[in-house]
Enzyme design. Structure first.
Site, PDB file in Angstrom:
ATOM      1  N   ASP A  16       0.853  -1.176   0.000  1.00  0.00           N
ATOM      2  CA  ASP A  16       0.000   0.000   0.000  1.00  0.00           C
ATOM      3  C   ASP A  16       0.900   1.240   0.000  1.00  0.00           C
ATOM      4  O   ASP A  16       2.124   1.152   0.131  1.00  0.00           O
ATOM      5  CB  ASP A  16      -0.974  -0.004   1.189  1.00  0.00           C
ATOM      6  CG  ASP A  16      -2.193   0.906   0.916  1.00  0.00           C
ATOM      7  OD1 ASP A  16      -2.148   1.703  -0.055  1.00  0.00           O
ATOM      8  OD2 ASP A  16      -3.177   0.835   1.660  1.00  0.00           O
TER       9      ASP A  16
HETATM   10  C1  BGC Z   1      -5.040   3.280   0.290  1.00  0.00           C
HETATM   11  C2  BGC Z   1      -5.309   2.253  -0.780  1.00  0.00           C
HETATM   12  C3  BGC Z   1      -5.223   2.888  -2.139  1.00  0.00           C
HETATM   13  C4  BGC Z   1      -3.856   3.509  -2.296  1.00  0.00           C
HETATM   14  C5  BGC Z   1      -3.626   4.122  -3.655  1.00  0.00           C
HETATM   15  C6  BGC Z   1      -3.795   4.086   0.017  1.00  0.00           C
HETATM   16  O1  BGC Z   1      -3.732   5.193   0.855  1.00  0.00           O
HETATM   17  O2  BGC Z   1      -4.941   2.630   1.537  1.00  0.00           O
HETATM   18  O3  BGC Z   1      -6.560   1.670  -0.571  1.00  0.00           O
HETATM   19  O4  BGC Z   1      -5.468   1.946  -3.129  1.00  0.00           O
HETATM   20  O5  BGC Z   1      -3.722   4.520  -1.317  1.00  0.00           O
HETATM   21  O6  BGC Z   1      -4.349   5.272  -3.846  1.00  0.00           O
END
Ligand code: BGC
Length: 756
Positions: A279
C-alpha cells in the site's frame, strides 16, 4: 545505455501478440535482456501527482520512465496524459516495456455507483458485477489498466471509516461480492474494457484496534481463517490479478514484511499467481518514525523476501535492492521472481501486444458517463437504499405535496458522489434538491435549505472536505440557518432531512469516536420534530451509525450511500416508483459502546439472549441490550412478506451428501417488492466453539402482491465446514441448525443431523 533497435522492439511486441502459452518464453527472453536496474524499475511504482503541468519528459517521473526506472504509475488521469507517459515508456526507454497505470476506481469511474458498503446492501451479485464492469469500461477508456479494487476487508467496527469501502461484516457475502467484482473488472482480460483487479488490503485491515485507522491488529489464527480470510481467498480463487498489502501489522510484523502471510498463505495455500503491491508508502512507514523494524534498505529487503513484488511510491526497492543483492541479503532469484510477476501481469493484460490498448480517446468520449451507464447506476443505486423505519407509511411521498428538504446534503453536489471518487465530475451530477425539483416538476413544490452546519467544529468541517478536492460544506450561522429551516418546514406538508456524513467523513483516515448524527444536525432534527409534521430522514453515511434517538423520534429513516445518480435514484424510491430493497450488511448498534458488534459471534459460557432483561454475572450490559438496534440482513420495503417455516428434504444427510432447505415466501402487501431470503447455519456442537449463526446462502426475489415463491437452498458439505484447532478445513458430523428468514434476527429453524 544502448538503445535497442526499433526492429527488436517490434519483435517484442509481435511476440507479445501470441497466445498465453508463449508468456513464459516471451518474458524469459525479455528478462534476459534486462539489466538489474531495469528489473528493479519494474518493481517501482510512482505517483503521477507531479505531472500535472509542463512537458512530462522534463519532470522527474518522465526522466525516470525513460531511464527504465518505473514499472507503474498511479494517480494520473486523462487519456492523453497517460498516452504520453506510455509513449515515453514504450518509445523512449531502452527496452520499451509498457507501463501499467493504476487508479482507485472503487465504485465507478465517472458514473459512480453507491459506495461499496451501499452496493453490498443490494445483495445483488449481478448488479455488483455489472457495476464493476461499467467501472472497467469507463476506466479502461481513460487510460487505466489496473484498479485498486475490490476492497474486501471485513469490518466489525464502524468507528473505522473504511467500512465504507468494503462489504460489511460477513465472510460469506463478502466472498460472493469479491468474486462478482473480479469477474466484472477482469473478464478474461481479452477485451479492451477488461482491467486488472487488486484485492485489498491483505490482510485484516478492518480489525484495527478501537476503529482507529492504521492501528494495531492482533488476532488468533483461528479467527483469521474462519472469519477474516474468506473474502481474500475467494477473490484469489476467482483469479484476481493482483493483491495489495495492508497498512497494519499481523503477528507484530507489518503485513508487507510478513512472509507467512504473503508467501505461506497467499502463494502456497491459496495458489495466488499474480503480483503483490504494497500500500501507499508502506515501506517508508516501516522505518523508525513508524513501526520501527529497520531502515529503508532493511525493510525493502524484508518485503521482497516476504513476497511483495511492487513498491508503491516509497522508492525503497529501486534505491536499495541493488545494495542488498551485493551484500547477499537478497538473491537475484528474489528480484527475478518479482520482476517476472509484474511482467506477466502486463502480458496478461495485452500491454505488450498493444501498449495503447487503454488509451482510446474516441472510446473515452463514447462511454464515459454515457446515458446507458447512468441509467444502470440509477437503478442499482435505488436498490441499495435501506429503509430502516416507516411508521404510518409516511413513505412513499406524494409528489403533489409541498416538501421541505433540509440538511447539509440537501443541495450538495460536491459530496454526492461519495468517498473515493477521484474521477467524479460533480458539476455533471444532480444534488438531491435538483433531482427532486426536476422529478416533481410543476406538480409539486420543493423548498430547500442547508439548515445547519455539518459539524460544530469549523476546522473539522473544513478538514473532511479539504485535500480531496471538494468544496467544503459551507459554514452557516447556526441561528439564521435554523430559523430558515423552521420557516420552510412550517410551510411544508412533509419534511425530508438529508443529513449525516459528507463524502469524506467515511473512507481512509476518517475514524469517528462518536457514531451519532453530528451534533448540529441532530439539534436541528430535534427542533424540526417539535413541529409535529411527518419527517423523513435520509441518513447519508459510509458506516453503521447510531440512530437510537432517531429510531424513537423520526418516523421514517432510510440509509443512503451516495453515487453520481443518487439524487434521481432517491426520487424513484421516495416517490414510490420503486420499492426500497436494500438490506444491511452490517449491524447498526444502539451505541458506540457496543462495538465491535456483529451477528456471527461466538456464544459465551454465560450467554444472555438479545431482549432478555439484565442479569448480573452474565454476559450482558446493565444499560443496553446485547443485540444491535438494526440487525444484519435487515431492511423494510413498501410491501410486507410472510415466511413459512423452513423445511428440509431429509432430516439427515451423510457428510458427503446434500439436502435441500425450502422456505415459502409470500408478498402479503399491496405493492410489488423485492426481498432477500437468507439462509443461516449453526454448527451446534463441534471441537471448537462455533458462531451462533453464519450466513450460508441468500436469494433476492421480486414478488407481485399476493404472489408466493418457494426458495430452495442446497445444503452441501462445503457449507458446514470450518477450520479446526489445527487449521484443518473439516466437516464434523453432528447436529446443525438450518435457519431461514428475512434477516438474522427473524428466522425459523430445522435441525439437520449430519452422519459420518
Ligand atoms: C489506500 C489504498 C489505495 C492507495 C492508492 C492508500 O492510501 O490505503 O486503498 O489503493 O492509497 O491510492
Amino acid at each position: 545505455m544502448k538503445k535497442i533497435t526499433a526492429c527488436a522492439l517490434g519483435l517484442l511486441f509481435c511476440l507479445g501478440m501470441k497466445s498465453q502459452t508463449n508468456m513464459s518464453t516471451f518474458i524469459s527472453d525479455l528478462m534476459s535482456k534486462m539489466t538489474l536496474e531495469e528489473k528493479l524499475g519494474q518493481l517501482n511504482q510512482l505517483t503521477g501527482d507531479d505531472i500535472n503541468t509542463g512537458a512530462p519528459s522534463q519532470t522527474k517521473i518522465g526522466k525516470e520512465l525513460i531511464a527504465g526506472h518505473v514499472g507503474s504509475v498511479l494517480n494520473v488521469q486523462g487519456v492523453e496524459k497517460i498516452r504520453l507517459l506510455q509513449k515515453m515508456a514504450v518509445e523512449e526507454s531502452r527496452l520499451g516495456i509498457p507501463l501499467i497505470v493504476g487508479l482507485d476506481v472503487i465504485h465507478g469511474y465517472e458514473t459512480l455507483f453507491p459506495i461499496p458498503i451501499g452496493l453490498s446492501c443490494t445483495w445483488d451479485l449481478k448488479a455488483i458485477e455489472e457495476s464493476a464492469h461499467i467501472a472497467a469500461v469507463e476506466a479502461s477508456a481513460n487510460g487505466i489498466a489496473w484498479t485498486f479494487s475490490p476492497m474486501v476487508d471485513i469490518s466489525l467496527d464502524p468507528r473505522w471509516g473504511r467500512m465504507a469501502e468494503g462489504n460489511g461484516e460477513d465472510p460469506y457475502l463478502g466472498s460472493r461480492i469479491a468474486e462478482a467484482m473480479i469477474r466484472g473488472y477482469q473478464g478474461d482480460y481479452s477485451g479492451k474494457d477488461n482491467i486488472m483487479a487488486c484485492v485489498k488490503h491483505f490482510a485484516l485491515y478492518g480489525a484495527a484496534e478501537s476503529g482507529r485507522d492504521y492501528n494495531t491488529v492482533d488476532m488468533s489464527r483461528l479467527r483469521m481463517y474462519n472469519q477474516y480470510f474468506a473474502p481474500y481467498k475467494a477473490a484469489v480463487e476467482a483469479g484476481a490479478g493482483s493483491v495489495m498489502t495492508s497498512f497494519n501489522i499481523v503477528d507484530y510484523v507489518p503485513a508487507s514484511a510478513n512472509r507467512w502471510l504473503m508467501t505461506d498463505v497467499l502463494r502456497n495455500q491459496w495458489n495466488f499467481d499474480g503480483f503483490v503491491v504494497t500500500d501507499y508508502a508502506t515501506i517508508t512507514e516501516m522505518q523508525k518514525e513508524g513501526w520501527g523494524i529497520g531502515d529503508v534498505k532493511t525493510v525493502s529487503a524484508k518485503c521482497l523476501k516476504a513476497g511483495v513484488d511492487m513498491d508503491m511510491v516509497s522508492q525503497g526497492f529501486i534505491s536499495t535492492l541493488g545494495q542488498s543483492l551485493k551484500d547477499g541479503t537478497i538473491s537475484m532469484a528474489d528480484i527475478d521472481r518479482a520482476c517476472r510477476r509484474v511482467l506477466e501481469a502486463k502480458y496478461k493484460l495485452g500491454l505488450f501486444a498493444d501498449p495503447y490498448k487503454y488509451c482510446d480517446a474516441k472510446r473515452s468520449k463514447e462511454v464515459t458517463y454515457c446515458k446507458e451507464h447512468r441509467d444502470i447506476a440509477r437503478r442499482i443505486t435505488a436498490e441499495s437504499f435501506v429503509l430502516l423505519r416507516n411508521e404510518g407509511n409516511i413513505l412513499p411521498l406524494d409528489k403533489t405535496k409541498k416538501i421541505a428538504l433540509i440538511g447539509p446534503m440537501a443541495d450538495n453536489k460536491g459530496d454526492i458522489a461519495g468517498t473515493w471518487s477521484f474521477s467524479a465530475k460533480p458539476e455533471k451530477y444532480k444534488s438531491v434538491y435538483e433531482a427532486m425539483k426536476a422529478y416533481v416538476g410543476k406538480k409539486g413544490t420543493i423548498l430547500c435549505t442547508q439548515g445547519c452546519n455539518l459539524l460544530d467544529d469549523a476546522h473539522q468541517q473544513q478538514a473532511v472536505s479539504n485535500g480531496h478536492g471538494l468544496t467544503p460544506v459551507p459554514r452557516v450561522d447556526d441561528a439564521e440557518a435554523k430559523a430558515e429551516a423552521l420557516r420552510i418546514a412550517k410551510q411544508a406538508d412533509v419534511i425530508v432531512c438529508a443529513m449525516g456524513e459528507c463524502a469524506w467523513m467515511s473512507g481512509e483516515g476518517t475514524s469517528r469516536a462518536d457514531l451519532q448524527i453530528p451534533a448540529p444536525q441532530r439539534r436541528l432534527l430535534e427542533a424540526l420534530k417539535e413541529l409535529g409534521k411527518p419527517i423523513v430522514l435520509l441518513n447519508f453515511t459510509g458506516r453503521s451509525t447510531v440512530l437510537t434517538w432517531e429510531s424513537q423520534n423520526i418516523p421514517a429513516i432510510m440509509n443512503v450511500w451516495f453515487g453520481s445518480e443518487c439524487g434521481d435514484a432517491l426520487c424513484d424510491v421516495l416517490f414510490g416508483d420503486t420499492s426500497p430493497s436494500g438490506r444491511l450488511t452490517m449491524s447498526m448498534p444502539y451505541s458506540v459502546g457496543q462495538v465491535p458488534i456483529y451477528y456471527n459471534h461466538l456464544q459465551t459460557g454465560r450467554p444472555v439472549a438479545d431482549g432478555e432483561p439484565y442479569r448480573v454475572f452474565a454476559s450482558n450490559y446493565i444499560d443496553q441490550p446485547n443485540g444491535p438496534l438494526y440487525p444484519f440482513g435487515y431492511g423494510l420495503t413498501y410491501s410486507t412478506f410472510s415466511y413459512s417455516d423452513v423445511s428440509l428434504s431429509s432430516p439427515e444427510m451423510n457428510s458427503n451428501g446434500s439436502v435441500t432447505a425450502t422456505v415459502e415466501v409470500k408478498n402479503t402487501g399491496s405493492r410489488e417488492a423485492s426481498e432477500v431470503v437468507q439462509l443461516y447455519i449453526r454448527d451446534i456442537e463441534a471441537s471448537i466453539s462455533r458462531p451462533l449463526m453464519e450466513l450460508k446462502g441468500f436469494e433476492r426475489i421480486t414478488l407481485k402482491p399476493g404472489e408466493s415463491r418457494k426458495v430452495n437452498f442446497a445444503i452441501t458439505p462445503e457449507l458446514l465446514k470450518f477450520y479446526n484447532y489445527d487449521l484443518e478445513y473439516v466437516l464434523e458430523p453432528g447436529d446443525f441448525s438450518i435457519m431461514t428468514g428475512p434477516d438474522c434476527k427473524h428466522v425459523s429453524q430445522a435441525i439437520l443431523k449430519v452422519n459420518k
